[in-house]
Design a protein around this motif. Structure first.
Motif, PDB file in Angstrom:
ATOM      1  N   VAL A 157     104.838  24.990  63.580  1.00  0.00           N
ATOM      2  CA  VAL A 157     104.941  25.652  62.277  1.00  0.00           C
ATOM      3  C   VAL A 157     104.031  25.008  61.236  1.00  0.00           C
ATOM      4  O   VAL A 157     103.785  25.580  60.185  1.00  0.00           O
ATOM      5  CB  VAL A 157     106.390  25.662  61.721  1.00  0.00           C
ATOM      6  N   VAL A 158     103.534  23.807  61.523  1.00  0.00           N
ATOM      7  CA  VAL A 158     102.670  23.131  60.558  1.00  0.00           C
ATOM      8  C   VAL A 158     101.242  23.142  61.088  1.00  0.00           C
ATOM      9  O   VAL A 158     100.961  22.515  62.103  1.00  0.00           O
ATOM     10  CB  VAL A 158     103.116  21.671  60.330  1.00  0.00           C
ATOM     11  N   PRO A 159     100.346  23.865  60.439  1.00  0.00           N
ATOM     12  CA  PRO A 159      98.965  23.877  60.920  1.00  0.00           C
ATOM     13  C   PRO A 159      98.350  22.491  60.766  1.00  0.00           C
ATOM     14  O   PRO A 159      98.728  21.737  59.859  1.00  0.00           O
ATOM     15  CB  PRO A 159      98.278  24.880  59.990  1.00  0.00           C
ATOM     16  N   ALA A 160      97.439  22.147  61.657  1.00  0.00           N
ATOM     17  CA  ALA A 160      96.781  20.843  61.567  1.00  0.00           C
ATOM     18  C   ALA A 160      96.036  20.751  60.238  1.00  0.00           C
ATOM     19  O   ALA A 160      95.363  21.690  59.828  1.00  0.00           O
ATOM     20  CB  ALA A 160      95.815  20.681  62.731  1.00  0.00           C
ATOM     21  N   LEU A 161      96.191  19.653  59.565  1.00  0.00           N
ATOM     22  CA  LEU A 161      95.548  19.482  58.266  1.00  0.00           C
ATOM     23  C   LEU A 161      94.166  18.869  58.433  1.00  0.00           C
ATOM     24  O   LEU A 161      93.954  18.035  59.309  1.00  0.00           O
ATOM     25  CB  LEU A 161      96.382  18.552  57.383  1.00  0.00           C
ATOM     26  N   ARG A 162      93.276  19.288  57.579  1.00  0.00           N
ATOM     27  CA  ARG A 162      91.990  18.620  57.535  1.00  0.00           C
ATOM     28  C   ARG A 162      92.199  17.393  56.661  1.00  0.00           C
ATOM     29  O   ARG A 162      92.746  17.511  55.552  1.00  0.00           O
ATOM     30  CB  ARG A 162      90.948  19.554  56.905  1.00  0.00           C
ATOM     31  N   LEU A 163      91.826  16.235  57.149  1.00  0.00           N
ATOM     32  CA  LEU A 163      92.069  15.022  56.372  1.00  0.00           C
ATOM     33  C   LEU A 163      91.243  15.037  55.104  1.00  0.00           C
ATOM     34  O   LEU A 163      90.071  15.428  55.118  1.00  0.00           O
ATOM     35  CB  LEU A 163      91.740  13.780  57.208  1.00  0.00           C
ATOM     36  N   PRO A 164      91.832  14.631  53.994  1.00  0.00           N
ATOM     37  CA  PRO A 164      91.082  14.620  52.735  1.00  0.00           C
ATOM     38  C   PRO A 164      89.941  13.613  52.788  1.00  0.00           C
ATOM     39  O   PRO A 164      89.999  12.635  53.526  1.00  0.00           O
ATOM     40  CB  PRO A 164      92.128  14.206  51.703  1.00  0.00           C
ATOM     41  N   GLU A 165      88.930  13.879  52.018  1.00  0.00           N
ATOM     42  CA  GLU A 165      87.776  12.986  51.943  1.00  0.00           C
ATOM     43  C   GLU A 165      88.185  11.712  51.215  1.00  0.00           C
ATOM     44  O   GLU A 165      88.587  11.764  50.058  1.00  0.00           O
ATOM     45  CB  GLU A 165      86.658  13.703  51.177  1.00  0.00           C
TER      46      GLU A 165
END
Ligand SMILES: [Zn+2]
Ligand SMILES: [Zn+2]
Length: 147
Positions: A112-120
């Protein structure tokens, strides 16, 4: 003990030996007790679960064993602001529902939680190693009690 649990404990022992970490009765028992449950117990709850099996065991020893297991990566420590630390036998990334009233912690299906793009994080010196998502709210029992 279930087949899956036996397998997990056997894997734990093998990994300890591979890394030259002593498999003490305390470590094995605490790891097994934690692996048998999915409710993210506190250190005190783990102590209550194993004290009968390890006569003479102190609370401090259980705390120390848990920290050792966390440091070695066998167990995950989950802590929320203002909440007491809880211990999670699942070390792969997963997410939690957190009850803000009683502190109950429930695993959430990862899908249910899409993979997050890590913040810069460039320029901050911060090196991100992992993340997890907490959904805050009220568990069923606390929501009913509030009504
Ligand atoms: Zn609750
Ligand atoms: Zn969990």
């Amino acid at each position: 003990m279930s087949e899956a649990l036996l397998e997990r404990v056997a894997g734990f022992e093998a990994e300890c030996r591979r890394r030259g970490l002593a498999v003490t009765v305390q470590r094995r028992t605490v790891f097994e007790a934690l692996s048998a449950r999915r409710d993210h117990p506190t250190a005190d709850q783990v102590y209550d679960a194993v004290r009968d099996r390890l006569p003479g065991l102190s609370r401090t020893t259980v705390y120390r064993v848990l920290e050792t297991l966390v440091d070695a990566g066998f167990v995950r420590k989950v802590q929320h602001a203002g909440g007491v630390a809880r211990f999670d036998p699942i070390t792969e990334r997963h997410h939690h529902l957190v009850c803000e009233a009683c502190g109950r912690l429930v695993d959430v299906d990862d899908a249910v939680v899409p993979a997050l793009r890590l913040p810069e994080a460039r320029g901050t010196g911060f090196r991100i190693t992992d993340y997890s998502v907490s959904f805050l709210g009220l568990c069923g029992a606390c929501a009913r009690a509030k009504r």
